[in-house]
Motif scaffolding. Structure first.
Motif, PDB file in Angstrom:
ATOM      1  N   CYS A 131     -51.008   7.001 -34.825  1.00  0.00           N
ATOM      2  CA  CYS A 131     -51.891   6.288 -33.735  1.00  0.00           C
ATOM      3  C   CYS A 131     -50.987   6.422 -32.294  1.00  0.00           C
ATOM      4  O   CYS A 131     -51.673   6.686 -31.129  1.00  0.00           O
ATOM      5  CB  CYS A 131     -51.847   4.776 -33.933  1.00  0.00           C
ATOM      6  SG  CYS A 131     -52.999   4.198 -35.242  1.00  0.00           S
ATOM      7  N   MET A 132     -49.765   6.721 -32.493  1.00  0.00           N
ATOM      8  CA  MET A 132     -48.984   7.062 -31.127  1.00  0.00           C
ATOM      9  C   MET A 132     -49.291   8.481 -30.904  1.00  0.00           C
ATOM     10  O   MET A 132     -49.408   8.579 -29.417  1.00  0.00           O
ATOM     11  CB  MET A 132     -47.414   6.974 -31.796  1.00  0.00           C
ATOM     12  CG  MET A 132     -47.120   5.588 -31.712  1.00  0.00           C
ATOM     13  SD  MET A 132     -45.153   5.473 -32.166  1.00  0.00           S
ATOM     14  CE  MET A 132     -44.458   5.808 -30.348  1.00  0.00           C
ATOM     15  N   LEU A 133     -49.255   9.336 -31.680  1.00  0.00           N
ATOM     16  CA  LEU A 133     -49.641  10.773 -31.372  1.00  0.00           C
ATOM     17  C   LEU A 133     -51.305  10.577 -30.794  1.00  0.00           C
ATOM     18  O   LEU A 133     -51.565  11.596 -29.755  1.00  0.00           O
ATOM     19  CB  LEU A 133     -49.857  11.567 -32.778  1.00  0.00           C
ATOM     20  CG  LEU A 133     -48.273  12.129 -33.090  1.00  0.00           C
ATOM     21  CD1 LEU A 133     -48.486  12.583 -34.360  1.00  0.00           C
ATOM     22  CD2 LEU A 133     -47.764  13.056 -31.931  1.00  0.00           C
ATOM     23  N   GLU A 134     -52.253   9.918 -31.108  1.00  0.00           N
ATOM     24  CA  GLU A 134     -53.494   9.752 -30.760  1.00  0.00           C
ATOM     25  C   GLU A 134     -53.687   9.533 -29.216  1.00  0.00           C
ATOM     26  O   GLU A 134     -54.534   9.757 -28.615  1.00  0.00           O
ATOM     27  CB  GLU A 134     -54.483   8.867 -31.603  1.00  0.00           C
ATOM     28  CG  GLU A 134     -54.604   9.467 -32.887  1.00  0.00           C
ATOM     29  CD  GLU A 134     -55.432  10.799 -33.142  1.00  0.00           C
ATOM     30  OE1 GLU A 134     -56.321  10.733 -32.392  1.00  0.00           O
ATOM     31  OE2 GLU A 134     -55.254  11.528 -34.032  1.00  0.00           O
ATOM     32  N   GLN A 135     -52.797   8.661 -28.820  1.00  0.00           N
ATOM     33  CA  GLN A 135     -53.006   8.106 -27.813  1.00  0.00           C
ATOM     34  C   GLN A 135     -51.489   8.293 -26.862  1.00  0.00           C
ATOM     35  O   GLN A 135     -50.891   7.142 -26.483  1.00  0.00           O
ATOM     36  CB  GLN A 135     -53.358   6.652 -27.474  1.00  0.00           C
ATOM     37  CG  GLN A 135     -54.572   6.610 -27.982  1.00  0.00           C
ATOM     38  CD  GLN A 135     -55.463   4.894 -27.854  1.00  0.00           C
ATOM     39  OE1 GLN A 135     -55.277   4.542 -26.922  1.00  0.00           O
ATOM     40  NE2 GLN A 135     -56.013   4.720 -28.923  1.00  0.00           N
ATOM     41  N   PRO A 136     -50.791   9.468 -26.832  1.00  0.00           N
ATOM     42  CA  PRO A 136     -49.677   9.499 -25.812  1.00  0.00           C
ATOM     43  C   PRO A 136     -49.357   8.918 -24.730  1.00  0.00           C
ATOM     44  O   PRO A 136     -48.414   8.513 -24.212  1.00  0.00           O
ATOM     45  CB  PRO A 136     -49.170  10.777 -26.023  1.00  0.00           C
ATOM     46  CG  PRO A 136     -50.619  11.532 -25.943  1.00  0.00           C
ATOM     47  CD  PRO A 136     -51.682  10.557 -26.971  1.00  0.00           C
ATOM     48  N   ALA A 137     -50.481   8.683 -23.838  1.00  0.00           N
ATOM     49  CA  ALA A 137     -50.557   8.422 -22.295  1.00  0.00           C
ATOM     50  C   ALA A 137     -50.714   7.099 -22.142  1.00  0.00           C
ATOM     51  O   ALA A 137     -51.127   6.714 -21.033  1.00  0.00           O
ATOM     52  CB  ALA A 137     -51.634   9.246 -21.462  1.00  0.00           C
TER      53      ALA A 137
END
Length: 168
Positions: free
Chosen positions: A120-126
């Motif tokens: 999930c962190m990789l999916e929404q890094p911004a």
């Protein structure tokens, strides 16, 4: 006359009379908004209960509440996996998971919680709010007083093998 009556009837917004089927756009958007609202409300409730349980002494939280919150762990992780691009669900879900991480470390890790957090962190890094809540979850998992030394090492190993250090 019948023809003047038909002129007064306004067609439903979500029905295509030419093709005799429901239009998906407006109706599915409404359903999506309602289901998101229900999911977020449920996650907020779980986060509040978990927060009250983690901020009060361990003795004051009832055993029944602890058991019920343990049942919620799998559901929270499933919701996070099913909605990887929905920021509000992600942030609220990680807030709940963060509060549960101190007392339910073993359950969270056994249900693949570490992988879920990292993905999930990789999916929404911004998304800084998501990153903050997800990092809080990882921090609580790694610093849990309920996790033994072996379990803590396993958590660190999971982070290392799933490219978690780069993600964080």
């Amino acid at each position: 006359s019948i023809s003047s009556y038909e002129d007064e009837i306004e067609p439903e917004d979500d029905y295509d009379y030419n093709n005799k089927k429901r239009k998906k756009s407006k109706q599915s958007d409404k359903i999506k908004d309602i289901s998101t609202l229900v999911i977020v409300s449920a996650l907020q409730t779980l986060a509040n209960i978990a927060d009250n349980g983690s901020s009060s002494s361990a003795a004051s939280a009832s055993d029944e509440t602890k058991r019920n919150m343990a049942k919620a762990v799998k559901g929270i992780l499933n919701v996070l996996r099913q909605h990887p691009h929905n920021s509000i669900i992600q942030v609220t879900g990680f807030r709940a998971l963060k509060h549960l991480a101190g007392t339910h470390t073993e359950l969270i890790t056994s249900y693949g919680g570490m992988s879920t957090v990292l993905i999930c962190m990789l999916e929404q890094p911004a998304n800084p709010e998501l990153q903050e809540q997800a990092c809080g979850t990882l921090t609580n998992l790694l610093s849990s007083p309920n996790a033994g030394a072996d379990e803590s090492l396993d958590l660190v190993h999971t982070i290392a093998t799933e490219d978690g250090l780069t993600t964080i």
